[in-house]
Scaffold this motif. Sequence first.
Motif, PDB file in Angstrom:
ATOM      1  N   VAL A 148     -64.203   0.038 -60.086  1.00 37.66           N
ATOM      2  CA  VAL A 148     -64.854   1.201 -60.709  1.00 37.66           C
ATOM      3  C   VAL A 148     -64.853   2.384 -59.749  1.00 37.66           C
ATOM      4  CG1 VAL A 148     -67.035   2.104 -61.618  1.00 37.66           C
ATOM      5  CG2 VAL A 148     -66.287  -0.206 -62.235  1.00 37.66           C
ATOM      6  N   LEU A 149     -65.179   2.127 -58.492  1.00 35.23           N
ATOM      7  CA  LEU A 149     -65.255   3.210 -57.512  1.00 35.23           C
ATOM      8  C   LEU A 149     -63.872   3.776 -57.189  1.00 35.23           C
ATOM      9  CD1 LEU A 149     -67.982   1.808 -55.091  1.00 35.23           C
ATOM     10  CD2 LEU A 149     -68.246   3.482 -56.931  1.00 35.23           C
ATOM     11  N   ILE A 150     -62.856   2.933 -57.226  1.00 33.63           N
ATOM     12  CA  ILE A 150     -61.496   3.436 -57.011  1.00 33.63           C
ATOM     13  C   ILE A 150     -61.066   4.298 -58.192  1.00 33.63           C
ATOM     14  CG2 ILE A 150     -59.067   2.742 -56.858  1.00 33.63           C
ATOM     15  CD1 ILE A 150     -60.022   0.396 -55.110  1.00 33.63           C
ATOM     16  N   ALA A 151     -61.403   3.863 -59.415  1.00 32.57           N
ATOM     17  CA  ALA A 151     -61.101   4.681 -60.598  1.00 32.57           C
ATOM     18  C   ALA A 151     -61.814   6.027 -60.502  1.00 32.57           C
ATOM     19  CB  ALA A 151     -61.519   3.944 -61.869  1.00 32.57           C
ATOM     20  N   ARG A 152     -63.054   5.993 -60.037  1.00 29.95           N
ATOM     21  CA  ARG A 152     -63.821   7.235 -59.853  1.00 29.95           C
ATOM     22  C   ARG A 152     -63.140   8.142 -58.838  1.00 29.95           C
ATOM     23  NH1 ARG A 152     -67.557   9.400 -56.381  1.00 29.95           N
ATOM     24  NH2 ARG A 152     -69.232  10.624 -57.345  1.00 29.95           N
ATOM     25  N   ALA A 153     -62.699   7.559 -57.722  1.00 28.45           N
ATOM     26  CA  ALA A 153     -62.034   8.349 -56.686  1.00 28.45           C
ATOM     27  C   ALA A 153     -60.728   8.947 -57.195  1.00 28.45           C
ATOM     28  CB  ALA A 153     -61.772   7.480 -55.455  1.00 28.45           C
ATOM     29  N   LEU A 154     -60.009   8.202 -58.047  1.00 27.74           N
ATOM     30  CA  LEU A 154     -58.743   8.694 -58.592  1.00 27.74           C
ATOM     31  C   LEU A 154     -58.957   9.860 -59.555  1.00 27.74           C
ATOM     32  CD1 LEU A 154     -56.890   5.321 -59.210  1.00 27.74           C
ATOM     33  CD2 LEU A 154     -56.230   7.096 -57.568  1.00 27.74           C
ATOM     34  N   CYS A 155     -60.171   9.969 -60.111  1.00 26.11           N
ATOM     35  CA  CYS A 155     -60.474  11.114 -60.982  1.00 26.11           C
ATOM     36  C   CYS A 155     -60.542  12.407 -60.175  1.00 26.11           C
ATOM     37  CB  CYS A 155     -61.790  10.896 -61.724  1.00 26.11           C
ATOM     38  SG  CYS A 155     -61.676   9.697 -63.069  1.00 26.11           S
ATOM     39  N   ALA A 156     -60.854  12.286 -58.887  1.00 24.33           N
ATOM     40  CA  ALA A 156     -60.906  13.471 -58.026  1.00 24.33           C
ATOM     41  C   ALA A 156     -59.503  13.895 -57.620  1.00 24.33           C
ATOM     42  CB  ALA A 156     -61.759  13.183 -56.789  1.00 24.33           C
ATOM     43  N   THR A 157     -58.650  12.925 -57.314  1.00 30.23           N
ATOM     44  CA  THR A 157     -57.283  13.232 -56.899  1.00 30.23           C
ATOM     45  C   THR A 157     -56.416  12.006 -57.046  1.00 30.23           C
ATOM     46  OG1 THR A 157     -55.865  13.938 -55.059  1.00 30.23           O
ATOM     47  CG2 THR A 157     -57.799  12.645 -54.498  1.00 30.23           C
ATOM     48  N   SER A 158     -55.144  12.228 -57.339  1.00 34.57           N
ATOM     49  CA  SER A 158     -54.197  11.108 -57.439  1.00 34.57           C
ATOM     50  C   SER A 158     -53.239  11.093 -56.254  1.00 34.57           C
ATOM     51  CB  SER A 158     -53.389  11.219 -58.740  1.00 34.57           C
ATOM     52  OG  SER A 158     -52.642  12.435 -58.754  1.00 34.57           O
ATOM     53  N   ARG A 159     -53.537  11.896 -55.222  1.00 31.30           N
ATOM     54  CA  ARG A 159     -52.605  12.031 -54.104  1.00 31.30           C
ATOM     55  C   ARG A 159     -52.975  11.164 -52.906  1.00 31.30           C
ATOM     56  NH1 ARG A 159     -48.623  12.646 -55.941  1.00 31.30           N
ATOM     57  NH2 ARG A 159     -47.655  13.490 -54.072  1.00 31.30           N
ATOM     58  N   LEU A 160     -54.278  11.105 -52.576  1.00 39.17           N
ATOM     59  CA  LEU A 160     -54.694  10.395 -51.371  1.00 39.17           C
ATOM     60  C   LEU A 160     -56.041   9.731 -51.572  1.00 39.17           C
ATOM     61  CD1 LEU A 160     -54.432   9.686 -48.322  1.00 39.17           C
ATOM     62  CD2 LEU A 160     -55.472  11.908 -47.829  1.00 39.17           C
ATOM     63  N   LEU A 161     -56.091   8.431 -51.300  1.00 40.26           N
ATOM     64  CA  LEU A 161     -57.347   7.680 -51.308  1.00 40.26           C
ATOM     65  C   LEU A 161     -57.699   7.295 -49.878  1.00 40.26           C
ATOM     66  CD1 LEU A 161     -57.094   5.077 -54.239  1.00 40.26           C
ATOM     67  CD2 LEU A 161     -58.506   7.139 -54.154  1.00 40.26           C
ATOM     68  N   ILE A 162     -58.950   7.530 -49.500  1.00 40.13           N
ATOM     69  CA  ILE A 162     -59.449   7.080 -48.207  1.00 40.13           C
ATOM     70  C   ILE A 162     -60.534   6.043 -48.467  1.00 40.13           C
ATOM     71  CG2 ILE A 162     -60.729   7.759 -46.152  1.00 40.13           C
ATOM     72  CD1 ILE A 162     -59.260  10.335 -46.056  1.00 40.13           C
ATOM     73  N   LEU A 163     -60.358   4.851 -47.886  1.00 43.43           N
ATOM     74  CA  LEU A 163     -61.264   3.734 -48.145  1.00 43.43           C
ATOM     75  C   LEU A 163     -61.836   3.212 -46.831  1.00 43.43           C
ATOM     76  CD1 LEU A 163     -58.299   3.166 -49.851  1.00 43.43           C
ATOM     77  CD2 LEU A 163     -59.937   1.881 -51.205  1.00 43.43           C
ATOM     78  N   ASP A 164     -63.151   3.010 -46.819  1.00 44.88           N
ATOM     79  CA  ASP A 164     -63.841   2.528 -45.626  1.00 44.88           C
ATOM     80  C   ASP A 164     -64.270   1.079 -45.847  1.00 44.88           C
ATOM     81  OD1 ASP A 164     -65.180   2.227 -43.267  1.00 44.88           O
ATOM     82  OD2 ASP A 164     -66.682   3.766 -43.636  1.00 44.88           O
ATOM     83  N   GLU A 165     -63.562   0.142 -45.222  1.00 45.69           N
ATOM     84  CA  GLU A 165     -63.867  -1.292 -45.317  1.00 45.69           C
ATOM     85  C   GLU A 165     -64.091  -1.720 -46.774  1.00 45.69           C
ATOM     86  OE1 GLU A 165     -63.588  -3.356 -42.994  1.00 45.69           O
ATOM     87  OE2 GLU A 165     -63.821  -2.289 -41.104  1.00 45.69           O
ATOM     88  N   PRO A 166     -63.085  -1.556 -47.640  1.00 42.50           N
ATOM     89  CA  PRO A 166     -63.293  -1.814 -49.072  1.00 42.50           C
ATOM     90  C   PRO A 166     -63.497  -3.274 -49.438  1.00 42.50           C
ATOM     91  CG  PRO A 166     -60.971  -1.416 -48.638  1.00 42.50           C
ATOM     92  CD  PRO A 166     -61.713  -1.109 -47.362  1.00 42.50           C
TER      93      PRO A 166
END
Length: 247
Positions: A156-174
Motif C-alpha cells: 500500500v505504501l509503495i503504491a502511495r509513493a508511486l502516486c507521487a512519482t514514477s521515476r524514483l522510489l527511496i525506501l528505508d529498511e522496507p
Amino acid sequence: MEENRNEAGSGEAKKPLIVCQNVDFGYENYDVVVGVSMTVEEGDYVCIVGENGSGKSTLMKGLLGLLKPTGGSLTVAEELKKTGIGYLPQQTAAQRDFPATVQEVVLSGCLSRRGALPFYSRKEKAIARENMEKTGIYQIKDHCYRELSGGQQQRVLIARALCATSRLLILDEPITGLDPSAIQDLYAMLKQLNREGVAILMVSHDIRNVVSEASKILHLKREVLFYGTVQEYKKSAVGKEFLGGDS
C-alpha cells in the motif's frame, strides 16, 4: 546467468536523476556523512549498506531534500523537482494502526498533485487505481489499512509513493518486521517495478538478498567506502569483508 539489465554497455545513455559531488550532510555543526560522490541514473537499483551509525539515514534525508548539504554539490533532475520523489520510510507503530481504507491511503500520495482543490480529480483516482493494480492490492482497496498484514501494508505504501512519482522510489529498511515469504514477495515486486523503469534507492541490512536484487551498491561508513556494480562490490576488499566470504 542473467545479465544485469542496468549495467553500462547497452548503448543507451541514461539520464542522471541525482548527482552528488563531494557532498556533506549533518546536524548542528557536525557532518554525519562526508565527501559523498555518486550518481543515481534512470533504471538504477541502488542499495545503501553499512553498519548502524554509518550515516545511511542521514544521507537518505539529504537526498530527499530534508537536509541541506553543508558542503559539496547536490543536483536533482528537474523532473523530480516537479513531481517529487516517492519515499517509503520505516513505519512507526502508530502509522501501522492508521484507520483508513487502502484506497484512501494510496490516494493521499496524490496530495502534491491536488494542490488547493478540496477533492481528488478523476485523473488522480485513475493514477491511484493504476498503482494499486501495479502493486497487486486493488482487490483489497476497501479494506482497512490497519487490518492488513505487514507485507500488504508495504505494498500500500509503495503504491502511495508511486502516486507521487514514477521515476524514483527511496525506501528505508522496507523489509523490517516482514516474514520471509512477504520479504520475497516485496523483492519480486520491486524488481518488476525496476524493470518497468522505476529507479530504486534502498537502505537495507539484508545484505544476502541485496547482492542478488540490486544493480549497484553504496557502502557507507561516514564516507563512501564503495560505490559501483554488485559484481565489482563482490570482488572488492570492503565487499568481501562485509559479505563474510559468502560472495
